[in-house]
Each structure stands twice: as C-alpha cells, then as structure tokens.
Write a protein that holds these residues in place. Structure first.
Motif, short mmCIF file in Angstrom:
data_model
loop_
_atom_site.label_atom_id
_atom_site.label_comp_id
_atom_site.label_asym_id
_atom_site.label_seq_id
_atom_site.Cartn_x
_atom_site.Cartn_y
_atom_site.Cartn_z
N LEU A 1 2.26 -3.98 0.51
CA LEU A 1 1.91 -3.17 1.68
C LEU A 1 0.15 -3.77 1.87
O LEU A 1 0.08 -3.64 0.73
CB LEU A 1 2.22 -2.02 1.15
CG LEU A 1 3.73 -1.20 1.26
CD1 LEU A 1 3.42 0.64 0.82
CD2 LEU A 1 4.77 -1.53 2.61
N PRO A 2 0.38 -2.86 2.98
CA PRO A 2 -1.22 -3.68 3.42
C PRO A 2 -2.13 -2.72 2.36
O PRO A 2 -2.19 -1.71 1.53
CB PRO A 2 -1.52 -3.15 4.71
CG PRO A 2 0.09 -3.49 5.41
CD PRO A 2 1.18 -2.74 4.48
N GLY A 3 -3.39 -3.08 2.15
CA GLY A 3 -4.42 -2.81 0.95
C GLY A 3 -4.78 -1.54 1.89
O GLY A 3 -4.68 -1.70 3.19
N THR A 4 -4.99 -0.18 1.28
CA THR A 4 -5.37 1.16 2.00
C THR A 4 -6.04 2.13 1.11
O THR A 4 -5.78 2.42 -0.15
CB THR A 4 -3.89 1.88 2.16
OG1 THR A 4 -4.87 3.18 3.28
CG2 THR A 4 -3.05 2.08 1.61
N TYR A 5 -6.69 3.05 1.37
CA TYR A 5 -7.44 3.16 0.86
C TYR A 5 -7.42 4.85 0.64
O TYR A 5 -7.38 5.43 -0.14
CB TYR A 5 -9.25 3.58 1.03
CG TYR A 5 -10.27 2.15 0.77
CD1 TYR A 5 -11.02 2.81 -0.36
CD2 TYR A 5 -10.32 1.56 1.87
CE1 TYR A 5 -11.10 0.96 -0.48
CE2 TYR A 5 -10.94 0.25 1.69
CZ TYR A 5 -11.18 0.82 0.62
OH TYR A 5 -12.37 -0.85 0.04
N SER A 6 -6.31 5.12 1.63
CA SER A 6 -5.62 6.50 1.66
C SER A 6 -4.48 6.40 2.75
O SER A 6 -4.52 4.77 3.18
CB SER A 6 -6.89 7.49 2.25
OG SER A 6 -5.94 8.56 3.45
N LEU A 7 -3.24 7.73 2.73
CA LEU A 7 -2.42 8.06 3.33
C LEU A 7 -2.76 8.26 4.38
O LEU A 7 -1.77 8.91 5.45
CB LEU A 7 -1.22 8.39 2.29
CG LEU A 7 -0.52 7.54 1.44
CD1 LEU A 7 0.35 8.27 0.90
CD2 LEU A 7 -0.35 6.36 1.10
N VAL B 1 2.39 -6.16 16.20
CA VAL B 1 1.46 -6.31 15.46
C VAL B 1 0.95 -7.22 14.66
O VAL B 1 2.14 -7.97 14.36
CB VAL B 1 1.00 -4.81 14.99
CG1 VAL B 1 1.60 -3.75 15.50
CG2 VAL B 1 2.08 -4.92 13.12
N THR B 2 -0.14 -7.73 14.32
CA THR B 2 -1.03 -9.17 13.59
C THR B 2 -0.33 -8.53 12.55
O THR B 2 -1.06 -9.91 11.37
CB THR B 2 -1.71 -9.57 14.71
OG1 THR B 2 -2.68 -8.51 14.35
CG2 THR B 2 -1.37 -9.93 16.02
N VAL B 3 0.18 -7.27 11.79
CA VAL B 3 -0.77 -7.17 10.25
C VAL B 3 0.83 -7.95 9.77
O VAL B 3 1.99 -8.37 10.07
CB VAL B 3 -0.11 -6.36 10.21
CG1 VAL B 3 -0.32 -5.43 8.53
CG2 VAL B 3 -1.07 -5.12 10.59
N GLU B 4 -0.23 -8.68 8.39
CA GLU B 4 0.84 -9.91 7.75
C GLU B 4 2.24 -8.70 7.32
O GLU B 4 2.07 -7.97 6.72
CB GLU B 4 -0.19 -10.47 7.18
CG GLU B 4 1.37 -11.39 6.52
CD GLU B 4 0.50 -12.82 5.42
OE1 GLU B 4 -0.10 -12.56 4.48
OE2 GLU B 4 -0.35 -13.77 6.49
N ARG B 5 3.13 -8.84 6.63
CA ARG B 5 4.46 -8.40 6.51
C ARG B 5 4.62 -9.78 5.16
O ARG B 5 5.05 -10.47 5.27
CB ARG B 5 5.49 -8.06 7.62
CG ARG B 5 7.18 -7.68 6.23
CD ARG B 5 8.11 -7.23 7.26
NE ARG B 5 9.42 -6.71 6.27
CZ ARG B 5 10.52 -6.34 7.17
NH1 ARG B 5 10.82 -6.42 8.53
NH2 ARG B 5 11.16 -6.06 6.73
N LYS B 6 4.68 -9.06 3.87
CA LYS B 6 5.38 -10.31 3.04
C LYS B 6 6.09 -9.73 1.95
O LYS B 6 5.65 -8.37 1.83
CB LYS B 6 3.64 -10.51 1.91
CG LYS B 6 2.85 -11.45 2.17
CD LYS B 6 1.62 -11.41 1.73
CE LYS B 6 2.11 -12.35 0.37
NZ LYS B 6 1.07 -13.43 -0.02
#
Length: 625
Positions: A65-71, A43-48
């Motif tokens: 972790l990527p920002g999230t409003y909910s699990l 995927v193109t989601v960045e991992r820092k």
C-alpha cells in the motif's frame, strides 16, 4: 468456492506503514521477482502486488500500500491506502491480514497508525523494521511487553538484509491458521482531532509501559527541536540564520567576484589589442564578453547561496523549518504541503511548480502554483546584486554589511508578498480548512562533504549551461539588433540609438517612463523574458555599445551608477520582486494545469503588481530623495 473458509493455499495480506519505513524493501524481500506493477484505476498512484509461498505451503498474495501517516487521508495516496484496507475498491479484494511496518527508530507515529489500523477489524502483525539500527543507536524496547500492550504479534525485521523475513513468514502462517471467516467490513468513521490526540497519548503510554528508551543522542535532538521548532524562538533563529546567509553571500563572494571581473577585463582588453576595430571585435568585446561576463561574475554568490541551502538540507534542519513555517502558511490559507514546492522555487520556480503534484487538493495546488514565481529564485540574484553593488555603499552597520541587509530585505519582500497573495487567493478560491504538513523528521547530522560538492557542481553546471546557451544566444542576438543598421552620416549620438534595438527601446520607454525606466532598461527587459538573468547580460551589451567614452566599457556596475538615479535603481529592484520575466515558467504552468487560463492570469497579475510596486517605489524615492 466456499467463502466461509479461508483458502489454505492463498492468503491476502497488505503492507501498511509510514513513508520511508522500509515497507517496500520488505515487500521486495518477500516477493522477489514475483511482482507486477500497475496503477490503481483512474489515478496515477502505483499499485504493487506480488506473491510468495510459506514453508507450510500456503500461498500469500501481498499488496504494497502507499505510505501513509494516518487513516485520515490528506493525499490521494493515503486515501487509496485507507480505501483498500476498508474494501472500498471494487477491483481490489479487501486484505485478510495487515502487516504494519514500523521504523524502530521512530516508533511514536507508527504506533499511532497501529491504533488507527486496529479499528479496521482486520488481524494485524507489527514488523519492527530497522531493528538492528535501533539497537546500534542505543534504543531499548521490550518486544514482548509491546506485543502484550497492543495485543498483536510483533516481529523484528531488517528488510534490506533479509533478516527477520523468515520469522515474519512463520508468524503469517500462525496468524492465517487462526482465520476461520473473512472479516466483515466495519462501520468506519474517520478519526477526529480528539481521536488523534487520544491515540497519540495512548501511543506514548504504551511506549513507556514497554520500556521504550531513546538514546542520549535522541534526547539531545528532542531538546534541540524544542528550541529550533518553538513558535517564537524558532522563528527568531530562522530569521537570524537567513540574515547571516545573505550577509555571507555578499561578504565572502567579494574576492572571487573581483578575480572574475579582473579576468574578464583583461580578456576584453586582449581582444581589443589583437583585433582591429570592426564588427568581429565589437561582437566579442561589447557583445559576448560584456554580456555573458556581466552574468558570469555572479557565479560565486550563487554557489555560496546554494552551499548554505544544501548544508541546511543535509543537516536535517530544513524539514524542521517546514514545520515551523507551516503555521504561518496555514494562517494565509496555503496547504502545509506547499512548503516543499515553494522552497524548491528559491532555486527555480519550474521544479517548484512541478513539485505541487504532491498537493492533493486542486485549489491548494493552483494557489501554490500561482505564488511560486514570487519566491526569489537564483535567476534574480544577478539582478539584485548588480544593482545593490552599484547603488548601495559597502558600509558596515555594526557587524552587519549594508548590502547583505538589503539583499535580505528583497528576499523577505518576495516571501511577504507571496503570503499576501496567498491570503487573497484563500478568499477568491473559497478555500476551506488547512491540511497540516506531516513529515518524518530526520536525525541531525553533519553535512556530508561529498554531497555538498556534488550539489554545488550540479548547480554550477546548470548555471554555466544557461550562460553558454540561452544567455549567449540572446546576447549575440541583442548585439546584432543593437549594432544594425549603422547610424546615418552626420549622426551625433552613439550608434546604438539608431539601431533596431534603439528604436524598440525608445518605443517601450513611453510605457516604462512613469516608473523611471530609460530606453536601455526597456531594451533589456525584452530578452530578459527568456530568463531573468539575461537582463543583466543585455544591460552589459547595451551599455557597452552605448558608452561614448571607451573607458566606460569595463565593469557594468560603475556604468549604471553613473547613468541612473537611485530612484530608478530602487524601482527596478521593486519590479523584479514581482515580474514573472520567464517564459519557461509560464510554459510549465500551462503544462501542469493543462490550460492557458492560469499562465495568462499569472502573467497579468504579476506584471500588474510589478508595475504598481515600481511606480510607488519610484515616486516615493523621488519625493524623499
């Protein structure tokens, strides 16, 4: 290595939190330059990822972790955040401790995420970020009571300034000392709608018990939100606001448009006096000034429209309009996340289509891409205002301007048609369910004057570059095609009728005659494929060269009023509500979908709708005219 004991030298932690809570700033503060950035596999989601060493000598490895409003994920970013926390990604070790970063000025949603995260079975530390801002604004909270209610450590931080980082690191040392065995994966069940309601109520209860008090300003904003986001009153206010905007676009722009028109007329007359009749004089006066000037005159209206859009965005109202319209969009099968791309499409469909990358579901994304060109982009405004100015009288109906009312109706027609097409696609694509839109609502504020001026300057430069680039080039090309070959000896018609463009227009007139388009309109539609507003410049050039009377080589609107019937004007307006008329948009659709299938389907269905709408409009106008 003995996996029954956690290493004294290294601790694996993850930073979890809502978007824009300061999580990445805290990550940067903790890890400094000891970071590496890559993408999660596939995927193109960045991992820092980064690391630091505590004062006790413990090495800590941190994953942002990527920002999230909910699990309960609705996007790929949120799904990755959940899967990392659950240890589902083979190449990413499950964290032994989670630092949940919360914006201290917007605690309710963050506490709901805390309650979700507690079900993971991983030790938590809550970092109340932006705590200085919360205190300055007058928020009150008993941190000790909050920690007692949540049964987890709570630390105040100010990530951008580094305050609280040392206290957080010391707390990580204390929490790590209590870890004796790695936590086992839990049997995870995604929260149901009932779970979400219960968690929200529990978050509210905890805040009350913890002495959470919002300042008067926040209570006033809540009262304003209860009105502006009301399903009935909110829609009425939004409709009235948009109605006012379109009234202002016509009324307030009238004077500067008159100045530009007078300046262009004077320039054309000056060229006529300085240069003898010939090709150069015709190119400058009938080609460039008539063509480019026909588009340039609409700059005040475009800037006024964007002034209102930028002011509404800067004030914090637009995200609330997104929530308000999300209910309507969900009813026709569009994703709640489609609002922002469709809103961007009011400026131009191209950035709107590119913004659909944030929509996780492929079917939702395709549906949004396919209806984005139906939003009334700024390139349609010159066409609309030209025809409205020519055929709609400047009449006042009470306090309202009739021309502004017609423009509002055209914008509304674009939105309504998009909703209808979305409803049809919902059934054709067999979409299931509706993903609600989740956004952190910003505080209300007065629009920043500097931001407004910069935004208007950028929009003016974009418009002028188009005028000086593609519109100028297409105008010169059309002038050439409309001027050559010269008419034969003894010709009685105007010269353009014998030119290449005239021949093309006569051939296309057979196709467009059923919807009331003459050969001049048919010619203008061809260069108008490069960009919609080019059609206005093309009409300016064609009619300047078509005018048998030299006195008619001035403003374009009077020429059209003298040459067209009202039925033809209404038909062309209906055509432009639907017609794609922009090859750049189709090229971007091909690039974003990596297929020619969707741009071809888009062009076919939009042209079919445009022709059908123009045909019905023309026939009805003739019948009742």
């Amino acid at each position: 290595m003995d996996t029954s004991v956690v290493s004294e030298r290294e601790l694996r932690i993850a930073l979890l939190g809502l978007p824009n809570c300061g999580k990445t700033a805290l990550f940067n503060r903790l890890t400094g330059s000891r970071q590496k950035v890559a993408n999660y596999p596939g995927v193109t989601v960045e991992r820092k990822e980064g690391s630091f060493t505590t004062r006790a000598g413990r090495r800590v490895r941190v994953l942002d972790l990527p920002g999230t409003y909910s699990l309960k994920p609705t996007t790929l970013d949120e799904a990755i955040a959940r899967d990392v926390a659950l240890g589902r990604l083979a190449d990413v070790p499950r964290p032994e401790l989670i630092v949940l970063v919360a914006d201290a000025t917007h605690l309710t949603l963050s506490l709901r995420l805390v309650l979700d995260a507690k079900r993971l079975g991983i030790p938590l530390v809550l970092a109340l970020n932006m705590s200085d801002l919360a205190r300055r604004r007058g928020f009150a909270l008993d941190r000790e009571s909050l920690a007692c209610q949540l049964q987890i450590p709570v630390v105040e931080t100010v990530a951008v300034e580094g305050r609280g980082a040392a206290a957080l690191i010391d707390q990580l040392d204390r929490s790590a000392a209590l870890l004796t065995h790695p936590s086992e994966p839990v049997a995870w069940a995604e929260p149901t709608a009932e779970d979400v309601r219960v968690a929200h109520a529990e978050a509210q209860r905890i805040l009350v018990v913890s002495g959470y008090r919002e300042p008067l300003r926040s209570r006033a904003q809540a009262a304003a939100d209860s009105l502006l986001m009301h399903p009935i009153y909110g829609m009425l206010i939004l409709g009235a606001l948009l109605f006012f905007v379109f009234q202002a676009v016509f009324s307030w722009a009238e004077a500067p448009m008159g100045w530009i028109d007078a300046g262009l007329a004077a320039l054309g007359n000056g060229v006529g006096r300085l240069l003898p009749d010939g090709a150069l004089s015709s190119l400058l006066r009938d080609g460039i000034i008539a063509g480019v000037g026909s588009v340039l005159i609409f700059l005040p209206q475009i800037l006024l429209l964007f002034l209102f859009i930028l002011a509404l965005e800067d004030s914090g109202y637009l995200p609330r309009a997104a929530y308000l319209l999300d209910r309507v969009m969900g009813s026709v099968g569009l994703s709640g996340r489609a609002f922002i791309p469709l809103l961007s499409s009011f400026a131009c469909a191209i950035p709107g289509i590119m913004a659909t990358r944030t929509i996780p579901n492929l079917r939702d994304r395709i549906a949004t891409i396919m209806i984005a060109p139906l939003m009334t982009c700024s390139a349609r405004l010159p066409v609309y205002t030209l025809l409205i100015g020519a055929f709609v009288p400047p009449r006042q109906i009470g306090v309202f301007n009739l021309r502004g009312m017609v423009l509002f109706a055209l914008y509304f027609a674009g939105i309504a048609s998009a909703l209808v097409v979305g409803w049809v696609m919902k059934h054709l694509l067999a979409q299931r369910g509706h993903h609600p839109l989740m956004l952190e609502l910003p505080d209300y504020q007065w629009p920043n004057l500097r931001n407004l001026l910069m935004g208007l300057y950028e929009r003016a430069m974009i418009f002028l570059r188009r005028v000086g680039g593609i519109i100028l080039a297409m105008t010169i090309l059309l002038w050439f095609l409309s001027s050559y070959p010269a008419p034969p000896a003894g010709a009685t018609g105007v010269p353009i009728e014998y030119s290449i463009a005239g021949s093309i227009g006569r051939a296309l007139e057979h196709v467009f005659a059923p919807i009331g388009f003459n050969w001049q309109i048919s010619i203008a539609l061809v260069p108008g494929m490069a960009a919609r507003e080019v059609a206005v410049g093309a009409l300016g050039t064609v009619y300047a060269l078509s005018a048998a009377d030299e006195n008619l080589t001035g403003a374009l609107a009077p020429m059209l009023a003298a040459s067209w019937s009202l039925a033809t004007a209404l038909s062309l307006l209906a055509w432009y509500v639907f017609a794609p008329q922009c090859l750049s948009t189709l090229a971007v659709v091909k690039r974003e979908t990596n297929s020619w299938r969707y741009p071809l389907i888009m062009a076919a269905y939009l042209f079919a709708l445009a022709y059908a709408a123009a045909f019905v409009t023309y026939r009805l106008a003739l019948a009742f005219g």
